[in-house]
Design an enzyme around this catalytic site. Structure first.
Site, mmCIF file in Angstrom:
data_model
loop_
_atom_site.group_PDB
_atom_site.id
_atom_site.type_symbol
_atom_site.label_atom_id
_atom_site.label_comp_id
_atom_site.label_asym_id
_atom_site.label_seq_id
_atom_site.Cartn_x
_atom_site.Cartn_y
_atom_site.Cartn_z
ATOM 1 N N GLU A 36 0.699 -0.992 0.036
ATOM 2 C CA GLU A 36 0.258 0.178 -0.040
ATOM 3 C C GLU A 36 0.721 1.130 -0.229
ATOM 4 O O GLU A 36 0.829 1.857 -0.634
ATOM 5 C CB GLU A 36 -1.048 0.307 1.202
ATOM 6 C CG GLU A 36 -2.107 -1.159 1.390
ATOM 7 C CD GLU A 36 -2.643 -1.440 2.305
ATOM 8 O OE1 GLU A 36 -3.605 -0.416 2.712
ATOM 9 O OE2 GLU A 36 -2.172 -2.086 3.260
ATOM 10 N N GLU A 114 20.390 10.573 29.416
ATOM 11 C CA GLU A 114 19.847 9.832 27.767
ATOM 12 C C GLU A 114 21.060 8.901 27.290
ATOM 13 O O GLU A 114 22.321 8.383 28.007
ATOM 14 C CB GLU A 114 20.268 10.665 26.874
ATOM 15 C CG GLU A 114 19.595 11.923 26.789
ATOM 16 C CD GLU A 114 19.626 12.935 25.564
ATOM 17 O OE1 GLU A 114 18.613 14.025 26.233
ATOM 18 O OE2 GLU A 114 20.797 13.509 25.716
ATOM 19 N N LYS A 116 24.066 7.223 25.089
ATOM 20 C CA LYS A 116 25.562 7.383 24.591
ATOM 21 C C LYS A 116 25.311 6.849 23.094
ATOM 22 O O LYS A 116 25.690 5.845 23.582
ATOM 23 C CB LYS A 116 26.319 7.770 25.361
ATOM 24 C CG LYS A 116 27.886 7.794 24.072
ATOM 25 C CD LYS A 116 28.632 8.558 25.568
ATOM 26 C CE LYS A 116 29.831 9.450 24.435
ATOM 27 N NZ LYS A 116 30.330 8.421 23.120
ATOM 28 N N CYS A 409 2.545 -22.502 29.381
ATOM 29 C CA CYS A 409 3.714 -22.468 30.470
ATOM 30 C C CYS A 409 4.667 -24.266 30.513
ATOM 31 O O CYS A 409 4.069 -25.452 30.803
ATOM 32 C CB CYS A 409 3.267 -22.567 31.868
ATOM 33 S SG CYS A 409 4.985 -22.643 33.071
ATOM 34 N N CYS A 412 4.181 -26.242 33.551
ATOM 35 C CA CYS A 412 3.036 -26.213 34.419
ATOM 36 C C CYS A 412 1.617 -26.764 33.763
ATOM 37 O O CYS A 412 0.625 -27.037 33.897
ATOM 38 C CB CYS A 412 2.077 -25.164 35.690
ATOM 39 S SG CYS A 412 1.664 -23.691 34.702
ATOM 40 N N CYS A 427 2.908 -16.563 32.832
ATOM 41 C CA CYS A 427 2.329 -18.395 33.123
ATOM 42 C C CYS A 427 1.531 -16.930 33.922
ATOM 43 O O CYS A 427 2.337 -16.937 35.773
ATOM 44 C CB CYS A 427 3.417 -19.189 33.212
ATOM 45 S SG CYS A 427 2.054 -20.370 34.385
ATOM 46 N N CYS A 432 2.787 -22.339 40.089
ATOM 47 C CA CYS A 432 3.439 -23.121 38.987
ATOM 48 C C CYS A 432 4.503 -23.479 39.774
ATOM 49 O O CYS A 432 4.869 -22.959 40.564
ATOM 50 C CB CYS A 432 3.344 -22.086 38.175
ATOM 51 S SG CYS A 432 4.453 -22.477 37.139
#
Length: 686
Positions: A36, A114, A116, A409, A412, A427, A432
């Site tokens: 597109e 910030e 680097k 998972c 479990c 999970c 678990c």
């Protein structure tokens, strides 16, 4: 020029293509398919070909429309492009903060942090909203004209957005390449029989100086703005406002910027980064930059001959190695996070053998396009854990299958769920077995409930034998049932063989004593030890400073919790959900029934926990209860400064065993000396 149907359609197409470019390259949220997009671009090009008078230099069709230049022309900078002072140690960074605060006579300074970015510096000039000139840094006074190549960067607008563009705006920043784009480029290089490039910075530096912009366009360079040169018409009075303003003009600002209220908060952020590692980034980073936020304060601080006084770079030593990714497995964390792990052919990096590296999450695997059997580049920066930064796709042998991330998972078999609006897959089953083990390991660790003897081996043994299925079970263990157990241990010596041995009475007594002692740790310690999402030690202290009993905490609404300074909605919702969930109610009731203290004293210190505010401490000798980095972080968290040398300004010396010259010097200078036990008692109220 009068408006015609053709000119109206050209303007519509240009606006739409610019919008789509911004979504794709800056916000990483493509709105249409490649097909597109190509159709829109082709329609615009055809209209411009049919109506040459409508063609303009800032049209999206002109990004690679320039003919090759004969040579690069040197052009003076309107304002010098200065370099940045570097430091590689926290002590030097703290000293810089102290000097800056002293220069401003104790004024409150907000610090911007910030990344680097490991790219190539460039200055890009816009006049009346249109890109007019782009220069390399050069010698700081004169740079090379690279406008023809910078125009090919699709996340940079040829014309700025909006109707209120500044008359003149020179943005300074980094031209860079993502690791994924380098991997694709090297694949094309190999297919053409050419040498692959070693890293993103080298290929970026070479590309922006090419004479043919068509080649630059194929390499998909990008840009982040982190500063400015000459400006006429900007409104911003500080750096955070500047980044927001240029972002609104369509220029991508440097990402994930953080603002800190003071240098102590900034130093804490650095410690956390070094301990936990950088977040998932698509580009290379070789350090962190700290800048004074306020422009007026910057003006008064001024500049040296080569660098400003209002910023500094804290750099990491970076080490890389190439190895083979043998396999990918997934691990289940204590909050259910499914983390993919790369198992590597062992390789030496910075004097350590690396055989495993985190792949962070499903999106990271797809971004890297990493597959079992691939040749990969592994990086270790400073103390940061190793990570896979790039796949050497040109070395891929055959059609390796893509890694299929599990839908259930592995422990479990529960269906995995993705965080709403996030990248992590979890999970959601709190029972678990894998989560249970990880939660218990953390529960017993020093940052947790500090249970002496409850390490990973003991947790595996207790869970595997069915003796422990929750926190409460720990407090019901008896010495005899533990002492009679057998576990697999690695024999000391050359062969290191695994042997089956009895736990024994001594180890059993040690564990039970540690468990008994942990009963009195208090509510904040419990909250930060039981793996509630977003609730760590500092958050727990802030919460229990206001709600110091379980009853008060259970009576608090989400709004009550979120209103606490530094807490907010996300943490408030997470804690409230836990406390009111079936699992959370049972967990806290079980701990109460086991005799665990779920109260904290009424707060007698500042709720921010700044117990050591303004104090300078030196730690020396061998410690029993803390690792060196742990005690330094604790001192900083409590508002103090951890120094490496004793001086007249030292408030306390914390002396472990075998303390040497520092202890002697502190005694000679009259500095107050604390044993490690005395230090623990001092901070116990926090």
């Amino acid at each position: 020029m009068p408006t015609t149907p053709a000119s109206q359609r050209v303007n519509e197409l240009r606006d739409e293509i610019r919008r789509l470019d911004h979504l794709y390259y800056v916000q990483a949220t493509p709105a249409v398919s490649d097909l597109e997009y190509d159709k829109l671009l082709a329609e615009l090009k055809q209209l411009e070909d049919d109506h040459p008078s409508l063609r303009s230099s800032d049209s999206p069709t002109q990004r690679i429309g320039d003919a090759p230049v004969e040579h690069l022309v040197q052009v003076p900078h309107n304002a010098p492009m200065l370099s940045i002072d570097n430091t590689y140690s926290r002590e030097e960074l703290q000293a810089y903060f102290d000097r800056t605060e002293k220069a401003l006579e104790g004024e409150q300074i907000q610090w911007v942090m910030e990344y680097k970015i490991d790219g190539v510096a460039a200055s890009i000039r816009y006049e009346d909203g249109a890109m007019s000139l782009a220069l390399t840094r050069g010698n700081g006074s004169v740079g090379d004209d690279i406008t023809h190549n910078i125009r090919t960067i699709r996340d940079l607008p040829l014309r700025m957005s909006g109707d209120t563009a500044p008359k003149v705006l020179e943005v300074r920043g980094e031209v860079y390449m993502t690791n994924a784009d380098l991997a694709d480029l090297n694949l094309r290089q190999a297919q053409a029989g050419a040498e692959p490039y070693k890293n993103t910075r080298n290929v970026t530096a070479g590309t922006i100086r090419l004479l043919d912009p068509a080649i630059a366009a194929e390499r998909n360079l990008r840009f982040f703005c982190h500063g400015n040169g000459t400006v006429d018409g900007l409104k911003a009075k500080d750096h955070m406002a500047f980044l927001k303003e240029v972002g609104q003009l369509g220029i991508p600002p440097t990402p994930e910027v953080q603002l800190f209220k003071d240098s102590k908060s900034a130093m804490k952020a650095i410690a956390e980064l070094e301990d936990s590692g950088m977040p998932d980034l698509s580009f290379e980073v070789d350090g962190i930059v700290f800048k004074v936020n306020d422009f007026d304060q910057r003006e008064r601080l001024g500049i040296r001959s080569k660098s400003p006084r209002w910023l500094i770079a804290y750099k990491f030593e970076r080490y890389e190695a190439v190895t083979t990714l043998q396999s990918i497995s997934v691990q289940v964390g204590k909050t259910g996070t499914i983390t993919p792990v790369a198992h590597l052919t062992p390789v030496e990096i910075a004097e350590t053998t690396v055989s495993r590296a985190s792949l962070h999450n499903k999106d990271e695997i797809e971004r890297l396009d990493v597959r079992e059997g691939d040749t990969v580049v592994v990086e270790k920066a400073g103390k940061i854990i190793p990570k896979v930064v790039r796949v050497e796709k040109h070395k891929r042998k055959g059609d390796l299958p893509a890694f299929e991330f599990p839908t259930h998972c592995p422990e479990c078999d529960s269906i995995l769920e993705r965080d709403e609006g996030g990248v992590y897959i979890r999970c959601a089953n709190p029972k678990c077995p894998a989560q249970l083990k990880q939660r218990l390991i953390y529960f017993g660790s020093r940052p947790g409930m500090d249970i002496d003897g409850l390490g990973e081996e003991f947790v595996d043994l207790l869970v595997g034998r069915g003796l422990v299925s929750g926190y409460r079970d720990l407090y019901q263990l008896e010495i005899k049932q533990i002492a009679d157990l057998n576990w697999i241990k690695q024999r000391k010596g050359k062969d290191g063989a695994l042997i089956d041995v009895q736990v024994g009475l001594r180890n059993a007594k040690k564990l039970i004593a540690g468990i008994d002692e942990s009963r009195g740790r208090g509510l904040a310690r419990v909250l930060s030890s039981i793996s509630i999402r977003h609730v760590g030690p500092r958050v727990a202290k802030l919460i229990t400073a206001k709600f110091n009993t379980l009853e008060k905490l259970r009576g608090a609404s989400i709004e009550d919790l979120a209103d606490i300074h530094e807490i907010g909605d996300a943490i408030g919702k997470s804690l409230h959900h836990f406390l009111n969930s079936e699992y959370g109610i049972a967990t806290m009731d079980d701990l109460a029934a086991a005799g665990v203290d779920l109260t904290d004293p009424e707060p007698v210190v500042d709720p921010d926990g700044r117990l050591l505010e303004g104090k300078k401490l030196v730690v020396t000798g061998t410690l029993q209860y803390y690792k060196r980095e742990e005690i330094k972080k604790l001192i900083e968290d409590l508002g103090g400064r951890a120094s490496s040398s004793v001086s007249k300004s030292t408030d306390f010396l914390v002396a472990g065993e075998k303390a040497g010259s520092k202890l002697a010097k502190a005694t000679e200078m009259g500095v107050q000396v604390l044993t490690e036990k005395e230090f623990r008692q001092m901070v116990a109220g926090d």
